[in-house]
Design a protein around this motif. Structure first.
Motif, PDB file in Angstrom:
ATOM      1  N   PRO A   9       0.837  -1.205   0.000  1.00 34.74           N
ATOM      2  CA  PRO A   9       0.000   0.000   0.000  1.00 34.74           C
ATOM      3  C   PRO A   9       0.869   1.251   0.000  1.00 34.74           C
ATOM      4  O   PRO A   9       1.836   1.333   0.753  1.00 34.74           O
ATOM      5  CB  PRO A   9      -0.802  -0.098   1.300  1.00 34.74           C
ATOM      6  CG  PRO A   9      -0.127  -1.106   2.134  1.00 34.74           C
ATOM      7  CD  PRO A   9       0.828  -1.891   1.289  1.00 34.74           C
ATOM      8  N   TYR A  11       0.987   5.598  -0.136  1.00 32.00           N
ATOM      9  CA  TYR A  11       0.362   6.909  -0.099  1.00 32.00           C
ATOM     10  C   TYR A  11       1.466   7.952  -0.141  1.00 32.00           C
ATOM     11  O   TYR A  11       2.269   8.024   0.784  1.00 32.00           O
ATOM     12  CB  TYR A  11      -0.493   7.047   1.163  1.00 32.00           C
ATOM     13  CG  TYR A  11      -1.136   8.408   1.310  1.00 32.00           C
ATOM     14  CD1 TYR A  11      -1.993   8.898   0.328  1.00 32.00           C
ATOM     15  CD2 TYR A  11      -0.874   9.187   2.426  1.00 32.00           C
ATOM     16  CE1 TYR A  11      -2.577  10.140   0.455  1.00 32.00           C
ATOM     17  CE2 TYR A  11      -1.457  10.436   2.565  1.00 32.00           C
ATOM     18  CZ  TYR A  11      -2.307  10.910   1.580  1.00 32.00           C
ATOM     19  OH  TYR A  11      -2.881  12.138   1.712  1.00 32.00           O
ATOM     20  N   ASP A  47      -3.058   4.640  -2.825  1.00 28.58           N
ATOM     21  CA  ASP A  47      -4.165   5.042  -1.964  1.00 28.58           C
ATOM     22  C   ASP A  47      -4.436   6.539  -2.111  1.00 28.58           C
ATOM     23  O   ASP A  47      -4.302   7.300  -1.160  1.00 28.58           O
ATOM     24  CB  ASP A  47      -3.787   4.680  -0.515  1.00 28.58           C
ATOM     25  CG  ASP A  47      -4.918   4.929   0.448  1.00 28.58           C
ATOM     26  OD1 ASP A  47      -6.035   5.162  -0.012  1.00 28.58           O
ATOM     27  OD2 ASP A  47      -4.675   4.882   1.669  1.00 28.58           O
ATOM     28  N   ASN A  75      -8.093   8.849  -1.203  1.00 30.05           N
ATOM     29  CA  ASN A  75      -7.414   8.208  -0.088  1.00 30.05           C
ATOM     30  C   ASN A  75      -8.425   7.463   0.791  1.00 30.05           C
ATOM     31  O   ASN A  75      -9.357   8.060   1.321  1.00 30.05           O
ATOM     32  CB  ASN A  75      -6.668   9.276   0.720  1.00 30.05           C
ATOM     33  CG  ASN A  75      -5.937   8.669   1.896  1.00 30.05           C
ATOM     34  OD1 ASN A  75      -6.383   8.786   3.021  1.00 30.05           O
ATOM     35  ND2 ASN A  75      -4.839   8.004   1.650  1.00 30.05           N
ATOM     36  N   ASP A  98       5.236  -2.351   3.863  1.00 32.47           N
ATOM     37  CA  ASP A  98       5.222  -0.914   3.592  1.00 32.47           C
ATOM     38  C   ASP A  98       6.216  -0.576   2.493  1.00 32.47           C
ATOM     39  O   ASP A  98       7.192  -1.294   2.287  1.00 32.47           O
ATOM     40  CB  ASP A  98       5.612  -0.118   4.841  1.00 32.47           C
ATOM     41  CG  ASP A  98       4.519  -0.135   5.887  1.00 32.47           C
ATOM     42  OD1 ASP A  98       3.472  -0.764   5.629  1.00 32.47           O
ATOM     43  OD2 ASP A  98       4.726   0.464   6.962  1.00 32.47           O
ATOM     44  N   ALA A  99       5.999   0.564   1.852  1.00 28.22           N
ATOM     45  CA  ALA A  99       6.872   0.972   0.764  1.00 28.22           C
ATOM     46  C   ALA A  99       8.131   1.669   1.260  1.00 28.22           C
ATOM     47  O   ALA A  99       9.101   1.803   0.532  1.00 28.22           O
ATOM     48  CB  ALA A  99       6.120   1.907  -0.172  1.00 28.22           C
ATOM     49  N   ARG A 205      12.148   5.329   8.398  1.00 24.99           N
ATOM     50  CA  ARG A 205      11.767   5.294   6.982  1.00 24.99           C
ATOM     51  C   ARG A 205      12.867   5.941   6.141  1.00 24.99           C
ATOM     52  O   ARG A 205      13.545   6.856   6.559  1.00 24.99           O
ATOM     53  CB  ARG A 205      10.368   5.871   6.784  1.00 24.99           C
ATOM     54  CG  ARG A 205      10.313   7.321   6.598  1.00 24.99           C
ATOM     55  CD  ARG A 205       8.999   7.970   6.185  1.00 24.99           C
ATOM     56  NE  ARG A 205       7.747   7.281   6.100  1.00 24.99           N
ATOM     57  CZ  ARG A 205       7.152   7.026   4.950  1.00 24.99           C
ATOM     58  NH1 ARG A 205       7.721   7.312   3.808  1.00 24.99           N
ATOM     59  NH2 ARG A 205       5.967   6.466   4.944  1.00 24.99           N
ATOM     60  N   THR A 209       7.721  11.202   4.254  1.00 25.20           N
ATOM     61  CA  THR A 209       7.320  11.411   5.647  1.00 25.20           C
ATOM     62  C   THR A 209       6.194  10.470   6.024  1.00 25.20           C
ATOM     63  O   THR A 209       5.442  10.013   5.166  1.00 25.20           O
ATOM     64  CB  THR A 209       6.817  12.848   5.877  1.00 25.20           C
ATOM     65  OG1 THR A 209       5.924  13.163   4.805  1.00 25.20           O
ATOM     66  CG2 THR A 209       7.960  13.844   5.923  1.00 25.20           C
ATOM     67  N   THR A 210       6.091  10.188   7.321  1.00 22.66           N
ATOM     68  CA  THR A 210       5.016   9.325   7.781  1.00 22.66           C
ATOM     69  C   THR A 210       3.691  10.057   7.641  1.00 22.66           C
ATOM     70  O   THR A 210       3.619  11.276   7.790  1.00 22.66           O
ATOM     71  CB  THR A 210       5.222   8.900   9.245  1.00 22.66           C
ATOM     72  OG1 THR A 210       4.050   8.202   9.673  1.00 22.66           O
ATOM     73  CG2 THR A 210       5.440  10.090  10.148  1.00 22.66           C
ATOM     74  N   SER A 211       2.644   9.304   7.317  1.00 21.56           N
ATOM     75  CA  SER A 211       1.351   9.966   7.158  1.00 21.56           C
ATOM     76  C   SER A 211       0.514   9.839   8.420  1.00 21.56           C
ATOM     77  O   SER A 211      -0.660  10.163   8.422  1.00 21.56           O
ATOM     78  CB  SER A 211       0.626   9.366   5.954  1.00 21.56           C
ATOM     79  OG  SER A 211       0.968   8.031   5.785  1.00 21.56           O
TER      80      SER A 211
END
Ligand code: UDP
Ligand code: MG
Length: 336
Positions: A9, A11, A47, A75, A98-99, A205, A209-211
């Protein structure tokens, strides 16, 4: 041949996607070399990203036939992304990751070793440290796992992640949980199966940035509690009973004081009456809550049971093993 689907996934991951693709193809090429019966597909979910994520998917699909993607109209959240991935994955095994390379692809070969012989149905990582995370966030996370495991029947392992290597059987079980409000940490654990937890140090990461904001995580944890526990609904029964008992004790005390002294106790009985009536009301609300909880669980239409193994699965696994052995023999014979 056995197909492994890698579900990712994404985003707003334009920065990290090329790095991720490079890493994952390197690791899977190594795996295919070691296990010639393995094939891979990469199923990316966009997403509703606002950056170039979709364009990158298209570029990857152009140059690599194993790349598939689904792009959402907006989203919908990571949970929906994972569901779409699991639903559309064709593999005999499915990986969710996770990407951002916080789920290092380097774990995949070891994960496959755990699931390939049917010893485990799922291999996953468990964070043993939370480096790179703020103290407040870690404290709240710990508190969440404590509360959750107290009030829910479904055990949620602290530090467990959405990085999973699963068999088709486990994926099908997860898809049977068709509930709308999805809390994957709970769902993964609810379906059961034999799960191998591999401890690892948290990595930060790679780019982007983290969402997840703090508030976002807080709402998500409430979601988790509501999806896997109905305790809050029946909470008021306990307050009701406590309040009613307090009223009974107060009346008793008031009677004793009124009998043996000449203090006027009228106000005291008024308070007791308020407590008693309040207690009865709270109790009745709690009873309503308990019925609502039952209805709530029914509405989710979760499977009544999930089989871990049947003779059919056992036989096909045995046959597969036999086939693999005969394949290896065939591989050797031409050289002799
Ligand atoms: N993600 C997603 N939809 C969202 C938010 C995140 O698909 O609405 C993806 C994101 O691209 C990443 C994974 O979910 O691959 C984990 O997100 P992130 O790294 O932001 O979360 P964290 O690792 O900080 O928990
Ligand atoms: Mg991340």
């Amino acid at each position: 041949m056995k197909l492994v689907s890698v579900v990712v996934p994404c985003y707003n991951e334009q920065e990290v996607l090329p790095m991720f693709y490079e890493e994952i193809t390197k690791v899977t090429a190594g795996m295919a070399k070691e296990h010639p019966d393995l094939e891979f597909e990469y199923l990316f979910i966009n997403d509703g990203s606002k950056d170039r994520t979709l364009e990158i998917f298209r570029e990857l699909a152009d140059k690599d036939k194993r790349v598939r993607y689904i792009s959402f109209s907006r989203n919908f959240g990571k949970e929906s992304g994972m569901y779409a991935g699991l639903k559309n994955a064709k593999g005999d095994y499915v990986v969710v990751m996770d990407a951002d390379l916080q789920h290092p692809p380097a774990f995949l070969p070891e994960m496959y070793n755990y699931v390939k012989d049917g010893e485990f149905d799922c291999a996953t990582t468990r964070r043993v440290s939370r480096t790179g995370e703020s103290k407040v966030r870690s404290a709240f996370a710990r508190l969440f796992y404590k509360i959750m495991n107290k009030i829910s029947q479904t055990e949620i392992v602290d530090g467990a992640q959405d990085f999973r290597f699963m068999t088709r059987q486990m994926v099908d079980a997860i898809l049977e949980m068709s509930e709308y409000n999805r809390f994957s940490k709970g769902i993964f654990s609810w379906v059961g199966f034999k799960v191998k937890y591999m401890p690892y140090e948290n990595v930060e990461r790679m780019a982007g940035t983290t969402s997840w904001s703090f508030w976002g995580l807080f709402k998500y944890s409430l979601e988790g509690i509501m999806a896997f526990s109905t305790a809050p609904l029946s909470l008021s029964v306990f307050f009701g009973i406590a309040s009613f008992l307090a009223a009974v004790i107060l009346v008793f005390m008031g009677l004793v004081i009124a009998l043996f002294t000449d203090i006027s106790m009228g106000w005291f009985f008024v308070i007791s009456a308020i407590l008693a009536v309040g207690g009865i009301q709270l109790g009745c609300t709690g009873i309503l809550g308990m019925y609502l909880a039952k209805a709530y669980m029914e509405v989710k239409k979760r499977p009544i049971y999930i089989a871990g193994e049947t003779d059919e699965i056992y036989r096909s696994r045995k046959n597969n093993g036999a086939q693999a052995v005969s394949l290896e023999k065939n591989d050797v014979s031409p050289q002799q």
